[in-house]
Motif scaffolding. Structure first.
Motif, PDB file in Angstrom:
ATOM      1  N   ALA A  92       0.814  -1.223   0.000  1.00  0.00           N
ATOM      2  CA  ALA A  92       0.000   0.000   0.000  1.00  0.00           C
ATOM      3  C   ALA A  92       0.839   1.261   0.000  1.00  0.00           C
ATOM      4  O   ALA A  92       0.298   2.362  -0.031  1.00  0.00           O
ATOM      5  N   ARG A  93       2.156   1.133   0.068  1.00  0.00           N
ATOM      6  CA  ARG A  93       3.010   2.302   0.169  1.00  0.00           C
ATOM      7  C   ARG A  93       3.518   2.690  -1.213  1.00  0.00           C
ATOM      8  O   ARG A  93       3.877   1.834  -2.020  1.00  0.00           O
ATOM      9  N   THR A  94       3.583   3.975  -1.487  1.00  0.00           N
ATOM     10  CA  THR A  94       4.101   4.443  -2.763  1.00  0.00           C
ATOM     11  C   THR A  94       5.603   4.310  -2.767  1.00  0.00           C
ATOM     12  O   THR A  94       6.256   4.331  -1.720  1.00  0.00           O
ATOM     13  N   PRO A  95       6.241   4.196  -3.933  1.00  0.00           N
ATOM     14  CA  PRO A  95       7.694   4.014  -3.987  1.00  0.00           C
ATOM     15  C   PRO A  95       8.456   5.138  -3.328  1.00  0.00           C
ATOM     16  O   PRO A  95       9.522   4.917  -2.769  1.00  0.00           O
ATOM     17  N   SER A  96       7.958   6.395  -3.388  1.00  0.00           N
ATOM     18  CA  SER A  96       8.712   7.512  -2.824  1.00  0.00           C
ATOM     19  C   SER A  96       8.489   7.678  -1.337  1.00  0.00           C
ATOM     20  O   SER A  96       9.133   8.496  -0.706  1.00  0.00           O
ATOM     21  N   GLU A  97       7.532   6.888  -0.763  1.00  0.00           N
ATOM     22  CA  GLU A  97       7.260   7.017   0.659  1.00  0.00           C
ATOM     23  C   GLU A  97       8.392   6.390   1.457  1.00  0.00           C
ATOM     24  O   GLU A  97       8.803   5.263   1.178  1.00  0.00           O
ATOM     25  N   PRO A  98       8.951   7.082   2.452  1.00  0.00           N
ATOM     26  CA  PRO A  98      10.079   6.531   3.186  1.00  0.00           C
ATOM     27  C   PRO A  98       9.700   5.273   3.938  1.00  0.00           C
ATOM     28  O   PRO A  98       8.609   5.183   4.494  1.00  0.00           O
ATOM     29  N   PRO A  99      10.558   4.267   3.961  1.00  0.00           N
ATOM     30  CA  PRO A  99      10.273   3.042   4.694  1.00  0.00           C
ATOM     31  C   PRO A  99      10.123   3.342   6.167  1.00  0.00           C
ATOM     32  O   PRO A  99      10.857   4.114   6.739  1.00  0.00           O
ATOM     33  N   THR A 100       9.141   2.706   6.802  1.00  0.00           N
ATOM     34  CA  THR A 100       8.923   2.876   8.226  1.00  0.00           C
ATOM     35  C   THR A 100       8.722   1.519   8.853  1.00  0.00           C
ATOM     36  O   THR A 100       8.751   0.489   8.191  1.00  0.00           O
ATOM     37  N   LEU A 125      14.238  -3.396  -1.073  1.00  0.00           N
ATOM     38  CA  LEU A 125      15.214  -2.544  -1.751  1.00  0.00           C
ATOM     39  C   LEU A 125      14.521  -1.629  -2.763  1.00  0.00           C
ATOM     40  O   LEU A 125      14.938  -0.480  -2.960  1.00  0.00           O
ATOM     41  N   TYR A 126      13.471  -2.140  -3.406  1.00  0.00           N
ATOM     42  CA  TYR A 126      12.702  -1.263  -4.295  1.00  0.00           C
ATOM     43  C   TYR A 126      12.107  -0.087  -3.518  1.00  0.00           C
ATOM     44  O   TYR A 126      12.092   1.054  -3.996  1.00  0.00           O
ATOM     45  N   GLN A 127      11.592  -0.387  -2.316  1.00  0.00           N
ATOM     46  CA  GLN A 127      11.049   0.689  -1.495  1.00  0.00           C
ATOM     47  C   GLN A 127      12.117   1.694  -1.099  1.00  0.00           C
ATOM     48  O   GLN A 127      11.892   2.902  -1.106  1.00  0.00           O
ATOM     49  N   ILE A 128      13.303   1.197  -0.743  1.00  0.00           N
ATOM     50  CA  ILE A 128      14.383   2.094  -0.324  1.00  0.00           C
ATOM     51  C   ILE A 128      14.798   3.018  -1.460  1.00  0.00           C
ATOM     52  O   ILE A 128      15.047   4.210  -1.248  1.00  0.00           O
ATOM     53  N   PHE A 129      14.836   2.486  -2.691  1.00  0.00           N
ATOM     54  CA  PHE A 129      15.252   3.293  -3.838  1.00  0.00           C
ATOM     55  C   PHE A 129      14.084   4.051  -4.460  1.00  0.00           C
ATOM     56  O   PHE A 129      14.288   4.812  -5.411  1.00  0.00           O
ATOM     57  N   GLY A 130      12.869   3.846  -3.928  1.00  0.00           N
ATOM     58  CA  GLY A 130      11.714   4.555  -4.473  1.00  0.00           C
ATOM     59  C   GLY A 130      11.374   4.137  -5.888  1.00  0.00           C
ATOM     60  O   GLY A 130      10.892   4.963  -6.682  1.00  0.00           O
TER      61      GLY A 130
END
Length: 476
Positions: A92-100, A125-130
């Motif tokens: 549900a998180r967008t790629p640019s949203e910071p990982p939490t 890693l995809y989330q980290i790189f947005g």
């Protein structure tokens, strides 16, 4: 991420679960203690750089303990993928949203196969790189394009050393996300060797340490601010001390120039710094032989500390000496000093006593501006001199300062002091503390002996303010 092994290394054995659980419990307890300290500092004054620095260090310690606890949990449970580790759903998180959330949402893995050019990235890693997973993973050639330009040589060196020389990678670099956000990543990895000992692929773990680095930078900035302020405070203290030493007379014993016979006075003085502050105050003392044979005695105290108070003190003392040399009476001197403070660029409040002693007649003429009266000691008994009217310097305009006259006898001891001398944290205020020393003054042979008695009794480190004392003993 599955563990990659060198071909010639045995598989490591997992640690005992009970031992790791004990470490996790201890880390949680410590984290709770540090967090309690952090909450306490959060309600303190933000204008104090010392407190800001302490709070930043607490924030940094909490972040590091959070990461340590999650690392230990990861060590205990193993890393068998998001489902086994309890990683939160990131769909549900967008790629640019910071990982939490947990540490695992801020740690991703990657493998670059040198034989097939295949690149494998974990979802984290995809989330980290947005990046959207559909956009594909970045190859080793593409990876530097998302780094800050100044960090690209570091990554190139790390990858080259890993692939060519077989060295493990361990370094940090900053990346720019598509939305312009910058993150700091910590990359660790090593080459994977085939059966022949050649490098077949390279794997790495990348961790988002942006929050940790921000906390470290905040702690560093506040510490730098604190150091600068401490340096400025030391410099100001040094300058104030030098100015005070240049202005206040360094003498004790008979007055200079004229000597005991001409002045009729044996004079000694002492400055006592505050035990509660490192800054020099605006206290002064003075004894000056005048051209007509009379003697000026004065003490005073200006509000404030540091260079501003010391420079204002020097200005007033210079004006006081000039008027005394010109023959201005003590009451008129106080009036002119009051006008001088009113005209100053930085108005302040001050108290002062100005006395003029005539050895030919044995008379003392004096005036005061909101200051403790001089104390006269005679035949083992002390008393304050009758106080003429006078308000604090700088408190009102157009004030007329009255003056009193008293006859001094051979052997009399006159004590002038600022109020900081009798304002101690563990004793009552007032002249009684000095008057109790009358029997000892009667036994003293010199003014310096009397000053020594005062310092022994009242020179406590618990002093709330700077203080000066001047003792003048009439020659027998």
């Amino acid at each position: 991420m599955p563990s990659h092994l060198f071909a010639d290394r045995p598989a490591p054995q997992p640690p005992e679960r009970e031992a790791v659980d004990a470490l996790i419990d201890r880390t949680r307890l410590l984290r709770g203690d540090v967090d309690a300290v952090r909450r306490d500092t959060s309600v303190l004054d933000d204008d104090d750089p010392q407190l800001r620095w302490q709070r930043a260090l607490c924030e940094l310690a909490v972040h590091q303990l959070d990461d340590l606890g999650e690392h230990l949990g990861q060590l205990r449970d193993g890393i068998a993928g998001p489902s086994a580790c309890g990683t939160a759903d990131t769909s549900a998180r967008t790629p640019s949203e910071p990982p939490t959330g947990s540490l695992l949402s801020r740690v991703g893995s990657a493998e670059w196969n040198l034989l097939t050019d295949e690149v494998s990235w974990s979802d984290e890693l995809y989330q980290i790189f947005g990046r959207e997973p559909g956009a594909g993973a970045l190859s080793l050639d593409e990876l530097p394009s998302v780094l800050l330009a100044e960090d690209q040589p570091l990554l190139t060196s790390m990858v080259t050393d890993c692939l060519v020389d077989g060295r493990p990678m361990d370094g940090e670099f900053r990346i720019l996300l598509p939305d312009g956000t910058m993150r700091t990543l910590h990359m660790m990895g090593e080459p994977v060797l085939d059966a022949d000992g050649c490098t077949a692929s390279m794997w790495a773990v990348l961790r988002d340490v942006s929050r940790l680095r921000r906390s470290q930078h905040a702690a560093g900035r506040t510490q730098d601010t604190l150091r600068r302020q401490e340096h400025m405070a030391r410099a100001e203290h040094r300058m104030a001390v030098q100015l005070q030493e240049a202005v206040l007379p360094p003498w004790h014993g008979s007055l200079p120039i004229s000597g005991r016979e001409a002045s009729g006075l044996d004079v000694a003085a002492h400055y006592l710094p505050s035990g509660a502050s490192d800054l020099i105050g605006g206290d002064w003392y003075d004894a000056l032989p005048l051209p007509d044979g009379r003697t000026l005695l004065s003490v005073g105290d200006l509000t404030g500390h540091g260079i501003s108070a010391t420079s204002a003190m020097a200005m007033l003392l210079g004006a006081l000496r000039g008027m005394a040399v010109a023959g201005v009476d003590p009451g008129a001197v106080m009036g002119h000093l009051n006008q001088l403070i009113e005209c100053s660029a930085q108005p302040a409040l001050g108290s002062a006593v100005c006395c003029r002693f005539d050895p030919a007649t044995g008379t003392l003429v004096w005036a005061q501006a909101g200051h403790p009266a001089p104390l006269l000691f005679r035949n083992g008994v002390g008393r304050p001199l009758p106080t003429p009217d006078g308000v604090l310097l700088g408190a009102a305009s157009g004030v007329v300062y009255e003056q009193e006259q008293v006859a001094l006898l051979p052997g009399d001891v006159l004590v002038l002091h600022t109020d900081g001398l009798t304002r101690l944290s563990d004793r009552g205020a007032g002249p009684d503390m000095l008057l109790e020393l009358a029997p000892r003054f009667a036994q003293a042979r010199t003014a310096q002996d009397c000053v020594r008695i005062v310092v022994e009794e009242l020179g406590s480190a618990e002093r709330l303010d700077d203080a000066c004392v001047v003792v003048a003993r009439v020659a027998a």
